[in-house]
Design a protein around this motif. Structure first.
Motif, PDB file in Angstrom:
ATOM      1  N   ILE A 108      62.705  27.526  50.492  1.00 31.74           N
ATOM      2  CA  ILE A 108      61.671  28.295  50.781  1.00 31.74           C
ATOM      3  C   ILE A 108      60.480  27.807  49.284  1.00 31.74           C
ATOM      4  O   ILE A 108      61.203  27.526  48.395  1.00 31.74           O
ATOM      5  CB  ILE A 108      61.541  29.732  50.578  1.00 31.74           C
ATOM      6  CG1 ILE A 108      62.585  30.337  51.317  1.00 31.74           C
ATOM      7  CG2 ILE A 108      60.479  30.465  50.319  1.00 31.74           C
ATOM      8  CD1 ILE A 108      62.931  31.847  51.162  1.00 31.74           C
ATOM      9  N   LYS A 109      59.496  27.423  49.690  1.00 32.00           N
ATOM     10  CA  LYS A 109      58.287  26.965  48.903  1.00 32.00           C
ATOM     11  C   LYS A 109      57.122  27.650  48.911  1.00 32.00           C
ATOM     12  O   LYS A 109      56.936  28.462  49.880  1.00 32.00           O
ATOM     13  CB  LYS A 109      57.910  25.595  49.361  1.00 32.00           C
ATOM     14  CG  LYS A 109      59.157  24.659  49.205  1.00 32.00           C
ATOM     15  CD  LYS A 109      59.800  24.433  47.853  1.00 32.00           C
ATOM     16  CE  LYS A 109      60.798  23.406  47.909  1.00 32.00           C
ATOM     17  NZ  LYS A 109      61.695  23.061  46.709  1.00 32.00           N
ATOM     18  N   PHE A 110      56.467  27.840  47.933  1.00 34.71           N
ATOM     19  CA  PHE A 110      55.002  28.482  47.724  1.00 34.71           C
ATOM     20  C   PHE A 110      54.252  27.474  47.022  1.00 34.71           C
ATOM     21  O   PHE A 110      54.595  26.924  45.783  1.00 34.71           O
ATOM     22  CB  PHE A 110      55.297  29.805  46.781  1.00 34.71           C
ATOM     23  CG  PHE A 110      53.870  30.539  46.758  1.00 34.71           C
ATOM     24  CD1 PHE A 110      53.387  31.470  47.670  1.00 34.71           C
ATOM     25  CD2 PHE A 110      53.309  30.394  45.534  1.00 34.71           C
ATOM     26  CE1 PHE A 110      52.086  31.939  47.682  1.00 34.71           C
ATOM     27  CE2 PHE A 110      51.797  31.042  45.431  1.00 34.71           C
ATOM     28  CZ  PHE A 110      51.659  31.863  46.471  1.00 34.71           C
ATOM     29  N   LYS A 111      53.068  27.176  47.575  1.00 30.12           N
ATOM     30  CA  LYS A 111      51.855  26.351  47.050  1.00 30.12           C
ATOM     31  C   LYS A 111      50.488  26.635  47.463  1.00 30.12           C
ATOM     32  O   LYS A 111      50.187  26.906  49.010  1.00 30.12           O
ATOM     33  CB  LYS A 111      52.263  24.961  47.462  1.00 30.12           C
ATOM     34  CG  LYS A 111      51.418  23.640  46.605  1.00 30.12           C
ATOM     35  CD  LYS A 111      51.949  22.416  46.994  1.00 30.12           C
ATOM     36  CE  LYS A 111      51.209  21.316  46.286  1.00 30.12           C
ATOM     37  NZ  LYS A 111      51.626  20.159  46.577  1.00 30.12           N
ATOM     38  N   ASN A 112      49.539  26.673  46.630  1.00 30.01           N
ATOM     39  CA  ASN A 112      48.188  27.135  46.950  1.00 30.01           C
ATOM     40  C   ASN A 112      48.110  28.246  47.869  1.00 30.01           C
ATOM     41  O   ASN A 112      47.212  28.206  49.048  1.00 30.01           O
ATOM     42  CB  ASN A 112      47.799  25.613  47.742  1.00 30.01           C
ATOM     43  CG  ASN A 112      47.549  24.317  46.836  1.00 30.01           C
ATOM     44  OD1 ASN A 112      47.601  24.445  45.798  1.00 30.01           O
ATOM     45  ND2 ASN A 112      47.784  23.296  47.485  1.00 30.01           N
ATOM     46  N   GLY A 113      48.686  29.101  47.705  1.00 32.28           N
ATOM     47  CA  GLY A 113      48.775  30.561  48.331  1.00 32.28           C
ATOM     48  C   GLY A 113      49.282  30.558  49.895  1.00 32.28           C
ATOM     49  O   GLY A 113      49.253  31.434  50.519  1.00 32.28           O
ATOM     50  N   VAL A 162      54.118  33.736  43.270  1.00 32.73           N
ATOM     51  CA  VAL A 162      53.534  34.686  44.271  1.00 32.73           C
ATOM     52  C   VAL A 162      52.827  36.148  43.723  1.00 32.73           C
ATOM     53  O   VAL A 162      51.823  36.474  43.933  1.00 32.73           O
ATOM     54  CB  VAL A 162      54.815  34.996  45.229  1.00 32.73           C
ATOM     55  CG1 VAL A 162      54.377  36.268  46.243  1.00 32.73           C
ATOM     56  CG2 VAL A 162      55.041  33.878  46.196  1.00 32.73           C
ATOM     57  N   ASN A 163      53.554  36.665  42.610  1.00 33.63           N
ATOM     58  CA  ASN A 163      53.115  37.792  41.918  1.00 33.63           C
ATOM     59  C   ASN A 163      51.716  37.291  41.169  1.00 33.63           C
ATOM     60  O   ASN A 163      50.846  38.046  40.985  1.00 33.63           O
ATOM     61  CB  ASN A 163      54.249  37.972  40.872  1.00 33.63           C
ATOM     62  CG  ASN A 163      55.514  39.149  41.585  1.00 33.63           C
ATOM     63  OD1 ASN A 163      54.935  39.758  42.383  1.00 33.63           O
ATOM     64  ND2 ASN A 163      56.305  38.860  41.046  1.00 33.63           N
ATOM     65  N   GLU A 164      51.840  36.064  40.475  1.00 38.43           N
ATOM     66  CA  GLU A 164      50.550  35.658  39.862  1.00 38.43           C
ATOM     67  C   GLU A 164      49.526  35.558  40.743  1.00 38.43           C
ATOM     68  O   GLU A 164      48.138  36.041  40.535  1.00 38.43           O
ATOM     69  CB  GLU A 164      50.727  34.412  39.142  1.00 38.43           C
ATOM     70  CG  GLU A 164      49.784  33.954  38.456  1.00 38.43           C
ATOM     71  CD  GLU A 164      50.086  32.596  37.592  1.00 38.43           C
ATOM     72  OE1 GLU A 164      49.226  32.155  36.703  1.00 38.43           O
ATOM     73  OE2 GLU A 164      51.246  31.925  37.768  1.00 38.43           O
ATOM     74  N   TYR A 165      49.736  35.058  41.873  1.00 42.15           N
ATOM     75  CA  TYR A 165      48.664  34.906  42.874  1.00 42.15           C
ATOM     76  C   TYR A 165      48.285  36.117  43.731  1.00 42.15           C
ATOM     77  O   TYR A 165      46.787  36.464  43.800  1.00 42.15           O
ATOM     78  CB  TYR A 165      49.242  33.938  44.175  1.00 42.15           C
ATOM     79  CG  TYR A 165      48.220  33.619  45.274  1.00 42.15           C
ATOM     80  CD1 TYR A 165      47.489  32.317  45.089  1.00 42.15           C
ATOM     81  CD2 TYR A 165      47.815  34.337  46.252  1.00 42.15           C
ATOM     82  CE1 TYR A 165      46.382  31.988  46.058  1.00 42.15           C
ATOM     83  CE2 TYR A 165      46.684  33.975  47.237  1.00 42.15           C
ATOM     84  CZ  TYR A 165      46.179  32.894  47.131  1.00 42.15           C
ATOM     85  OH  TYR A 165      45.299  32.272  47.923  1.00 42.15           O
ATOM     86  N   TYR A 166      49.239  37.025  43.866  1.00 40.34           N
ATOM     87  CA  TYR A 166      49.046  38.542  44.265  1.00 40.34           C
ATOM     88  C   TYR A 166      47.745  39.278  43.383  1.00 40.34           C
ATOM     89  O   TYR A 166      47.055  40.238  43.957  1.00 40.34           O
ATOM     90  CB  TYR A 166      50.181  39.074  44.630  1.00 40.34           C
ATOM     91  CG  TYR A 166      50.049  40.700  45.142  1.00 40.34           C
ATOM     92  CD1 TYR A 166      49.750  40.811  46.569  1.00 40.34           C
ATOM     93  CD2 TYR A 166      50.210  41.504  44.289  1.00 40.34           C
ATOM     94  CE1 TYR A 166      49.564  42.285  46.862  1.00 40.34           C
ATOM     95  CE2 TYR A 166      50.199  42.858  44.447  1.00 40.34           C
ATOM     96  CZ  TYR A 166      49.967  43.132  45.764  1.00 40.34           C
ATOM     97  OH  TYR A 166      49.607  44.474  46.356  1.00 40.34           O
ATOM     98  N   GLN A 167      48.422  38.995  41.944  1.00 36.92           N
ATOM     99  CA  GLN A 167      47.519  39.901  40.996  1.00 36.92           C
ATOM    100  C   GLN A 167      46.196  39.484  40.733  1.00 36.92           C
ATOM    101  O   GLN A 167      45.558  39.897  39.767  1.00 36.92           O
ATOM    102  CB  GLN A 167      48.627  40.086  39.924  1.00 36.92           C
ATOM    103  CG  GLN A 167      49.853  40.809  40.024  1.00 36.92           C
ATOM    104  CD  GLN A 167      50.442  40.979  39.041  1.00 36.92           C
ATOM    105  OE1 GLN A 167      50.070  41.172  38.050  1.00 36.92           O
ATOM    106  NE2 GLN A 167      51.800  41.311  39.234  1.00 36.92           N
ATOM    107  N   ASN A 168      45.750  38.134  41.277  1.00 40.27           N
ATOM    108  CA  ASN A 168      44.713  37.434  40.880  1.00 40.27           C
ATOM    109  C   ASN A 168      43.359  38.287  41.908  1.00 40.27           C
ATOM    110  O   ASN A 168      43.360  38.154  43.019  1.00 40.27           O
ATOM    111  CB  ASN A 168      44.593  36.096  41.482  1.00 40.27           C
ATOM    112  CG  ASN A 168      43.412  35.481  40.916  1.00 40.27           C
ATOM    113  OD1 ASN A 168      42.372  35.745  40.951  1.00 40.27           O
ATOM    114  ND2 ASN A 168      43.561  34.342  40.242  1.00 40.27           N
TER     115      ASN A 168
END
Length: 453
Positions: free
Chosen positions: A294-299, A396-402
């Motif tokens: 699993i990967k997460f990048k640029n949202g 993911v959490n950092e992106y979600y809380q932006n």
């Protein structure tokens, strides 16, 4: 109790102290206690905490969720379910498969006695491989290992077409039998040590450069259920697990390693798929041969396609149970199951991932998929700071809380989520542009009136 003792007890009570009762200990009671102390534990062997122990009874806290996922259905391998009447049909075929294997082994001048003599010195390591004290005597245990091990090897050889298979063999002509055999051979309670299989394999098939490895035959056998490209499997052909379930698990471990991350305010469990999507996180199926990659990048959260069916649901639960019990196991599947459990909180989340081509649901309804992932993570030990997906959780959490991502996602969902809202947004934009152009020309005409000639 004597009069003297009573008088002492009364005297103590008068002085405000507690009364002490004298308990007489007889010799038979002491003998019974000493006997209990000398007995070895039966249900949890002392070796269960050692490096050698790798085959376990599934803990009750896990088996209560889905007991059928851990218990064999048509074949018993090893001691935990040996002799149970529902396995008698395949038990009879084990002797036939052993006979077929021995007929071919004669060309190598190997006879049945050689198998027993090869496995007999392994009795103690075999016993230490199981979490319970085995009640079988030495001969019965060795006989079980040889019969079950040779059955597995012959099954691999026949399915892998290393040896000719009888076209009328009922184990192959009845469509339901082979899939059930594959599931049963990957249940934690239904294993025998890999070193036993390897010894029997070397005697019967061979271990030369031109001979297929045991791992190659095993992975090829189970590939009928999961169907991965051969170039993916080839790098595991020389691997040796502690048993077949471990070998199969190793073939799914991604390249990324488990790492220890320092605590941060973003390193915690993530929200469900629907909430993440509302905050701007996009979901995309990832093209890879390991469901754990699993990967997460640029949202964008990229998740490999997961086929939910009876085989995978059983395999998941046994992987997690093994990781929870075996002290040297990694926790990759436990981590994956935890993340998926976060994403799929409700049937709507399961349907959302299905619509995004991440889940192929042959398991049942979206409600059943959600219930499965809600249960698979219950009562398991999981350390988010020491996991291969810790970075994904954190980002993911950092992106979600932006806040900016949330506002932009809200705008996008409001005006671009459906064709009608998109058309309305376009019409409003065109109207705004026309109004601005009209205003511009009105101001221009006012400041630059036409000259009168």
């Amino acid at each position: 109790m004597s009069t003297e003792s009573n008088s002492r007890g009364n005297h103590s009570a008068e002085n405000g102290s507690s009364v002490h009762h004298v308990v007489q200990i007889d010799a038979s009671f002491l003998s019974e206690v000493e006997g209990k102390m000398e007995e070895l534990p039966r249900l949890l062997n002392r070796s269960a905490g050692r490096d050698s122990c790798c085959i376990f009874r599934v803990p009750q806290s896990l088996s209560e969720i889905n007991e059928r996922a851990y218990q064999p259905h048509i074949v018993s391998i090893g001691p935990f379910h040996h002799g149970e009447p529902q396995f008698q049909m395949i038990q009879e075929h084990k002797w036939r498969f052993l006979s077929d294997l021995l007929l071919r082994a004669e060309s190598k001048r190997v006879v049945l006695k050689d198998f027993f003599e090869a496995v007999a010195p392994m009795e103690e390591p075999i016993r230490k491989s199981y979490s319970e004290t085995l009640e079988f005597d030495g001969q019965d245990l060795i006989r079980m290992m040889v019969l079950d091990g040779c059955f597995i090897i012959e099954l691999f050889c026949k399915v892998g077409r290393i040896v000719p298979a009888d076209l009328d063999d009922p184990l192959f002509t009845m469509a339901w039998v082979l899939p059930f055999l594959m599931r049963d051979l990957l249940r934690l309670e239904n294993q025998i040590p890999y070193f036993v299989l390897q010894k029997l394999f070397d005697l019967s098939v061979g271990s030369g450069n031109d001979d297929p490895s045991l791992a190659k035959l095993a992975l090829g056998f189970f590939n009928y259920m999961v169907q991965r490209p051969l170039h993916v499997l080839v790098k595991y052909y020389e691997k040796k697990g502690v048993h077949l379930l471990d070998l199969f698990l190793m073939s799914y471990i991604p390249d990324c390693e488990e790492e220890v991350r320092r605590p941060s305010r973003f390193l915690h469990l993530i929200q469900c798929a629907k909430k993440l999507n509302q905050a701007g996180v996009r979901f995309k199926p990832r093209k890879t041969h390991s469901i754990l990659d699993i990967k997460f990048k640029n949202g964008v959260l990229e998740i490999p396609v997961l086929t939910m069916d009876d085989f995978w649901s059983s395999l998941f639960l046994n992987f997690v149970a093994f990781e929870q019990c075996y002290r040297h196991s990694t926790k990759y599947v436990t981590t994956y199951a935890t993340l998926m459990g976060c994403l799929i909180n409700t049937p709507a989340d399961a349907g959302f991932l299905r619509d995004h081509k991440i889940i192929e649901n042959y398991f049942g309804t979206d409600k059943e998929v959600a219930r499965f992932f809600n249960n698979v993570g219950k009562d398991v030990v999981f350390d988010i700071h020491r996991s291969y997906l810790s970075k994904v959780f954190e980002e993911v959490n950092e992106y979600y809380q932006n806040d900016w991502h949330v506002r932009w996602a809200g705008f996008r969902h409001k005006y671009f989520d459906t064709p009608w809202s998109f058309m309305s947004a376009v019409a409003a934009t065109v109207l705004l542009l026309l109004t601005m152009i009209q205003a511009f020309y009105a101001v221009f005409a006012y400041q630059n009136p036409p000259k009168n000639h």
